[in-house]
Scaffold this active site. Structure first.
Site, PDB file in Angstrom:
ATOM      1  N   LYS A  88       0.802  -1.362   0.205  1.00  0.00           N
ATOM      2  CA  LYS A  88       0.135  -0.225   0.218  1.00  0.00           C
ATOM      3  C   LYS A  88       1.281   1.275   0.376  1.00  0.00           C
ATOM      4  CE  LYS A  88      -4.444   0.938   0.691  1.00  0.00           C
ATOM      5  NZ  LYS A  88      -5.817   0.266   0.220  1.00  0.00           N
ATOM      6  N   GLY A 190     -18.284   8.783   0.135  1.00  0.00           N
ATOM      7  CA  GLY A 190     -17.461   8.978  -0.560  1.00  0.00           C
ATOM      8  C   GLY A 190     -17.798   7.767  -1.944  1.00  0.00           C
ATOM      9  N   ASP A 211     -21.227  12.078   6.855  1.00  0.00           N
ATOM     10  CA  ASP A 211     -19.687  12.615   5.349  1.00  0.00           C
ATOM     11  C   ASP A 211     -19.288  14.130   6.339  1.00  0.00           C
ATOM     12  OD1 ASP A 211     -18.145  13.172   3.867  1.00  0.00           O
ATOM     13  OD2 ASP A 211     -18.670  11.175   3.532  1.00  0.00           O
ATOM     14  N   ASN A 274     -10.861   0.573   5.546  1.00  0.00           N
ATOM     15  CA  ASN A 274      -9.662  -1.007   6.374  1.00  0.00           C
ATOM     16  C   ASN A 274      -9.598  -0.810   7.209  1.00  0.00           C
ATOM     17  OD1 ASN A 274      -9.162  -2.389   3.720  1.00  0.00           O
ATOM     18  ND2 ASN A 274      -7.943  -0.193   2.286  1.00  0.00           N
TER      19      ASN A 274
HETATM   20  N1  LIG Z   1     -12.299   2.540  -2.513  1.00  0.00           N
HETATM   21  C1  LIG Z   1     -11.926   1.622  -2.846  1.00  0.00           C
HETATM   22  O1  LIG Z   1     -12.186   0.879  -4.558  1.00  0.00           O
HETATM   23  C2  LIG Z   1     -11.521   0.558  -2.033  1.00  0.00           C
HETATM   24  C3  LIG Z   1     -11.534   1.604  -0.150  1.00  0.00           C
HETATM   25  N2  LIG Z   1     -11.527   0.889   0.876  1.00  0.00           N
HETATM   26  C4  LIG Z   1     -12.240   1.479   2.010  1.00  0.00           C
HETATM   27  O2  LIG Z   1     -13.305   2.001   1.877  1.00  0.00           O
HETATM   28  C5  LIG Z   1     -12.639   3.330   2.691  1.00  0.00           C
HETATM   29  C6  LIG Z   1     -13.228   4.572   1.321  1.00  0.00           C
HETATM   30  O3  LIG Z   1     -12.968   4.159   0.516  1.00  0.00           O
HETATM   31  P1  LIG Z   1     -13.342   5.914  -0.837  1.00  0.00           P
HETATM   32  O4  LIG Z   1     -14.637   5.768  -0.705  1.00  0.00           O
HETATM   33  O5  LIG Z   1     -12.486   5.254  -2.072  1.00  0.00           O
HETATM   34  O6  LIG Z   1     -13.063   6.643   0.170  1.00  0.00           O
HETATM   35  P2  LIG Z   1     -13.608   8.113  -0.499  1.00  0.00           P
HETATM   36  O7  LIG Z   1     -11.686   8.784  -0.273  1.00  0.00           O
HETATM   37  O8  LIG Z   1     -13.869   8.346  -1.634  1.00  0.00           O
HETATM   38  O9  LIG Z   1     -14.613   8.009   0.682  1.00  0.00           O
HETATM   39  C7  LIG Z   1     -14.113   8.570   2.091  1.00  0.00           C
HETATM   40  C8  LIG Z   1     -15.091   9.646   2.652  1.00  0.00           C
HETATM   41  O10 LIG Z   1     -15.624   9.279   3.479  1.00  0.00           O
HETATM   42  C9  LIG Z   1     -15.755  10.707   4.663  1.00  0.00           C
HETATM   43  N3  LIG Z   1     -14.881  11.460   5.464  1.00  0.00           N
HETATM   44  C10 LIG Z   1     -13.355  11.354   6.060  1.00  0.00           C
HETATM   45  N4  LIG Z   1     -13.148  11.349   7.441  1.00  0.00           N
HETATM   46  C11 LIG Z   1     -14.556  10.936   7.844  1.00  0.00           C
HETATM   47  C12 LIG Z   1     -15.667  11.319   9.107  1.00  0.00           C
HETATM   48  N5  LIG Z   1     -14.567  11.659  10.436  1.00  0.00           N
HETATM   49  N6  LIG Z   1     -16.756  11.039   9.611  1.00  0.00           N
HETATM   50  C13 LIG Z   1     -17.815  10.608   8.208  1.00  0.00           C
HETATM   51  N7  LIG Z   1     -16.600  10.680   6.951  1.00  0.00           N
HETATM   52  C14 LIG Z   1     -15.290  11.244   6.372  1.00  0.00           C
HETATM   53  C15 LIG Z   1     -14.633  11.916   3.286  1.00  0.00           C
HETATM   54  O11 LIG Z   1     -15.285  13.065   3.568  1.00  0.00           O
HETATM   55  C16 LIG Z   1     -15.128  10.687   1.828  1.00  0.00           C
HETATM   56  O12 LIG Z   1     -16.685  11.329   1.152  1.00  0.00           O
HETATM   57  C17 LIG Z   1     -11.761   3.805   2.665  1.00  0.00           C
HETATM   58  O13 LIG Z   1     -11.273   3.088   4.424  1.00  0.00           O
HETATM   59  C18 LIG Z   1     -10.620   2.532   2.085  1.00  0.00           C
HETATM   60  O14 LIG Z   1      -9.113   2.303   2.567  1.00  0.00           O
HETATM   61  C19 LIG Z   1     -11.396  -0.887   0.751  1.00  0.00           C
HETATM   62  C20 LIG Z   1     -11.152  -1.191  -0.601  1.00  0.00           C
HETATM   63  C21 LIG Z   1     -11.047  -1.156  -1.807  1.00  0.00           C
HETATM   64  O1  LIG Z   2      -9.169  -0.988  -4.658  1.00  0.00           O
HETATM   65  C1  LIG Z   2      -8.346  -0.723  -5.509  1.00  0.00           C
HETATM   66  O2  LIG Z   2      -7.709   0.199  -5.942  1.00  0.00           O
HETATM   67  C2  LIG Z   2      -6.805  -1.447  -5.030  1.00  0.00           C
HETATM   68  C3  LIG Z   2      -7.018  -2.831  -3.023  1.00  0.00           C
HETATM   69  C4  LIG Z   2      -7.177  -1.858  -2.275  1.00  0.00           C
HETATM   70  O3  LIG Z   2      -6.647  -0.582  -2.127  1.00  0.00           O
HETATM   71  C5  LIG Z   2      -7.645  -2.300  -1.266  1.00  0.00           C
HETATM   72  O4  LIG Z   2      -8.926  -3.404  -0.928  1.00  0.00           O
HETATM   73  O5  LIG Z   2      -7.600  -1.541   0.118  1.00  0.00           O
END
Ligand SMILES: NC(=O)C1=CN([C@@H]2O[C@H](COP(=O)(O)OP(=O)(O)OC[C@H]3O[C@@H](n4cnc5c(N)ncnc54)[C@H](O)[C@@H]3O)[C@@H](O)[C@H]2O)C=CC1
Ligand SMILES: O=C(O)CCC(=O)C(=O)O
Length: 378
Positions: A88, A190, A211, A274
């Site tokens: 990562k 998000g 959010d 995660n």
């Molecule tokens: N994008 C993906 O395909 C994957 C994402 N994840 C995990 O899922 C989670 C979300 O990922 P994404 O949606 O891609 O990220 P993102 O950055 O698109 O969305 C995260 C959202 O959480 C909000 N946020 C941040 N701090 C906050 C808080 N204290 N309270 C409420 N909301 C808050 C942000 O404003 C944002 O809208 C992360 O932990 C990421 O590591 C895991 C596997 C794959």
């Molecule tokens: O979702 C991705 O782009 C890669 C996989 C990853 O980083 C995750 O599952 O946390």
């Protein structure tokens, strides 16, 4: 993890990274890039994992995050049966102000310097378009938009996977798979959380959401008016107190800890974030409290499945089929946990360890010459 050198307490970084194969610091003054790439374990294949961008308060916070996230990827790859290891990256910066093409091109150069030991794409705070820039410098990028030949936004299969996990958990806890009948507390709207909230509202569910991003809240509130479900927006800290069936964390990690455990009024936790548990011991406390925890690295593997699959060439049908396996995987983890009176985290970890041991026990003489089943692009 501190050591005393000539009377001065210093952090013992080698002790901190003792479970990791490699940690790379990336510093490019021209673009302002400050990043850390962590490769946890490449027993199963080259490291694979997204790149997170976040305004970490300190280098130590960023290092702790990338070390935990990359270890989680080893678990996730093994549990999903993929020939990849855990890695990562984190970029220290604010995605709203610091995301520039120059920064991602510089990052691409650092990824390239690892010569295929690390593949990466999006995570929290980064977008597929950022990696179009990185991909100008290296071939070891995945999850770029379809218009550029990639498989597109990996948050789409991640959200699908979470929905399958919600069905499996609902079946286990409430004896039905109709997601529209339940109520949910969603943290983070998000890339992943928004899609889940949308789908649950379409299905007629009761959704409480929060959010820090006002525009995501405004957009969902507007959309919800045309959907059959009921949406209520709650404050950032109030999300833990919501009386709902399932808590769906889709933002940052470590949110299940002693403090929040006191507040939670849900029957289950199923989300994309995660590293949801602050410590492994929290899994036992959840079990004692009667809250079913669906292990994050099983639930959120849809995006990983897509980016790993992309190396064969994009194919959404194949990815969706593989992502559906999350349902059966979770069902068997719940059953194993019950049969052995262990936590769901222990049941999932035993499975991961078996996959890693199996690979380690394979004959190394042949392994040296083994052509990986994924294609290395020349
Ligand atoms: N994008 C993906 O395909 C994957 C994402 N994840 C995990 O899922 C989670 C979300 O990922 P994404 O949606 O891609 O990220 P993102 O950055 O698109 O969305 C995260 C959202 O959480 C909000 N946020 C941040 N701090 C906050 C808080 N204290 N309270 C409420 N909301 C808050 C942000 O404003 C944002 O809208 C992360 O932990 C990421 O590591 C895991 C596997 C794959
Ligand atoms: O979702 C991705 O782009 C890669 C996989 C990853 O980083 C995750 O599952 O946390």
């Amino acid at each position: 993890m501190t050591q005393n050198i000539d009377g001065i307490q210093t952090i013992d970084y080698f002790e901190k990274i003792k479970d990791h194969e490699q940690v790379v610091l990336c510093n490019d003054p021209h673009s302002g890039l400050k990043a850390i790439i962590a490769i946890h374990d490449t027993t199963l294949g080259p490291a694979l994992g997204g790149t997170r961008m976040f305004p970490y308060a300190s280098f130590e916070d960023a290092l702790d995050d990338v070390l935990r996230l990359s270890e989680g990827m080893t678990n996730k790859c093994a549990a999903a049966g993929l020939d990849f290891g855990g890695g990562k990256a984190v970029i220290i910066g604010d995605p709203k102000t610091d995301s520039t093409p120059a920064l991602f091109r510089a990052f691409g150069q650092y990824v390239d310097s690892l010569n295929g030991r690390f593949y990466t794409g999006t995570d929290m705070g980064t977008m597929p378009e950022d990696f179009v820039e990185a991909a100008k410098e290296t071939q070891f990028i995945n999850g770029i938009p379809e218009a550029y030949g990639g498989s597109g936004d990996s948050s789409i299969p991640t959200a699908h996977g979470v929905l399958y996990a919600l069905e499996a958990t609902s079946n286990y806890v409430f004896n039905h798979q109709d997601l529209g009948l339940n109520s949910y507390a969603i943290q983070g709207l998000g890339k992943v959380g928004y899609k889940i909230a949308q789908r649950l509202l379409e299905l007629g569910a009761t959704v409480y959401a929060t959010d820090i991003n006002e525009s995501a809240i405004e957009q969902l509130t507007k959309e919800a008016k045309d959907l059959t479900g009921q949406l209520t927006i709650v404050g950032l800290d109030d999300i833990y107190d919501v009386k709902a069936d399932i808590f769906v964390p889709c933002a940052m990690g470590s949110i299940i800890n002693d403090e929040t455990l006191e507040k939670l009024q849900v029957k289950a936790i199923v989300g994309s974030a995660n590293n949801q548990l602050k410590t492994k011991e929290i899994a036992e406390k959840l079990k004692q409290a009667g809250i079913v925890y669906a292990p994050d690295f099983i639930v959120n593997s849809g995006g990983l499945i897509q980016v790993a699959d992309e190396l064969y060439g994009p194919n959404h049908e194949r990815v969706l089929k593989e992502t559906k396996a999350i349902f059966n995987s979770l069902e068997s983890i719940f059953a194993e946990a019950d049969a052995n009176n262990i936590t769901t985290l222990e049941a999932a970890s035993i499975r991961v360890q078996a996959v890693l041991d199996d690979q380690r026990n394979r004959n190394n003489f042949f392994a040296r010459h083994r052509r990986p089943k994924w294609q290395v692009k020349e």
